[in-house]
Design a protein around this motif. Sequence first.
Motif, short mmCIF file in Angstrom:
data_model
loop_
_atom_site.label_atom_id
_atom_site.label_comp_id
_atom_site.label_asym_id
_atom_site.label_seq_id
_atom_site.Cartn_x
_atom_site.Cartn_y
_atom_site.Cartn_z
N CYS A 1 -31.24 33.30 34.95
CA CYS A 1 -32.68 33.47 34.77
C CYS A 1 -33.22 32.50 33.71
CB CYS A 1 -33.02 34.91 34.40
SG CYS A 1 -34.78 35.30 34.68
N SER A 2 -32.75 31.23 33.79
CA SER A 2 -33.25 30.27 32.81
C SER A 2 -33.65 28.92 33.41
CB SER A 2 -32.21 30.05 31.71
OG SER A 2 -31.03 29.53 32.25
N CYS A 3 -33.35 28.67 34.70
CA CYS A 3 -33.64 27.34 35.24
C CYS A 3 -34.80 27.33 36.24
CB CYS A 3 -32.41 26.76 35.93
SG CYS A 3 -31.98 27.57 37.50
N ALA A 4 -35.00 28.43 36.93
CA ALA A 4 -36.06 28.56 37.93
C ALA A 4 -35.87 27.66 39.15
CB ALA A 4 -37.45 28.37 37.33
N GLY B 1 -27.67 31.71 37.95
CA GLY B 1 -28.16 33.10 37.99
C GLY B 1 -28.54 33.65 36.64
N CYS C 1 -28.66 27.18 36.81
CA CYS C 1 -28.12 28.00 35.71
C CYS C 1 -27.16 29.08 36.22
CB CYS C 1 -29.25 28.62 34.89
SG CYS C 1 -30.03 30.05 35.67
N CYS D 1 -32.37 34.59 42.14
CA CYS D 1 -31.18 35.12 41.44
C CYS D 1 -31.46 36.49 40.84
CB CYS D 1 -30.70 34.16 40.37
SG CYS D 1 -31.75 34.05 38.91
N CYS E 1 -34.15 28.39 41.57
CA CYS E 1 -33.85 29.31 42.68
C CYS E 1 -35.15 29.97 43.15
CB CYS E 1 -32.86 30.38 42.24
SG CYS E 1 -33.52 31.44 40.95
FE1 FES Z 1 -31.40 29.79 37.41
FE2 FES Z 1 -32.21 31.70 39.08
S1 FES Z 1 -30.46 30.47 39.20
S2 FES Z 1 -33.14 31.06 37.25
#
Ligand code: FES
Length: 109
Positions: free
Chosen positions: A47-50, A45, A43, A89, A52
């Motif tokens: 904060c929606s895919c996790a 950065g 995503c 992220c 990272c």
């Molecule tokens: Fe997607 Fe961190 S890059 S949640």
Amino acid sequence: MSEMIKLTFRDAAGQAQTVEVPPHGTVMEAAMLNNIAGIVAECGGGCSCATCHVYVDQEWLDRLPAPAPEESDLVEFLDRAQPNSRLSCQLELNPDLDGLTVQTPPDQT
Ligand code: FES
């Protein structure tokens, strides 16, 4: 030019890679710039895919700001979540994080 800091990324097998980065941006961005395997950041950065997800070495855990609710909510649903799980992220770099060590999860490719 600001001084560089060192970050160490360890994979699940224990192989460590230390990189030098400027003390701004995020741990995820530093990983992407240095082609660290195991940090996907789908995503970008947001904060929606996790994808990272990292495990922060215990000695550093208390030196990081607490996660925002959005981060905690995502981490909660990860199969491999541990008490030291963070989303890289959301970890903002600063000069005090020189030496920060994180581990990437085994299933994040
Ligand atoms: Fe997607 Fe961190 S890059 S949640």
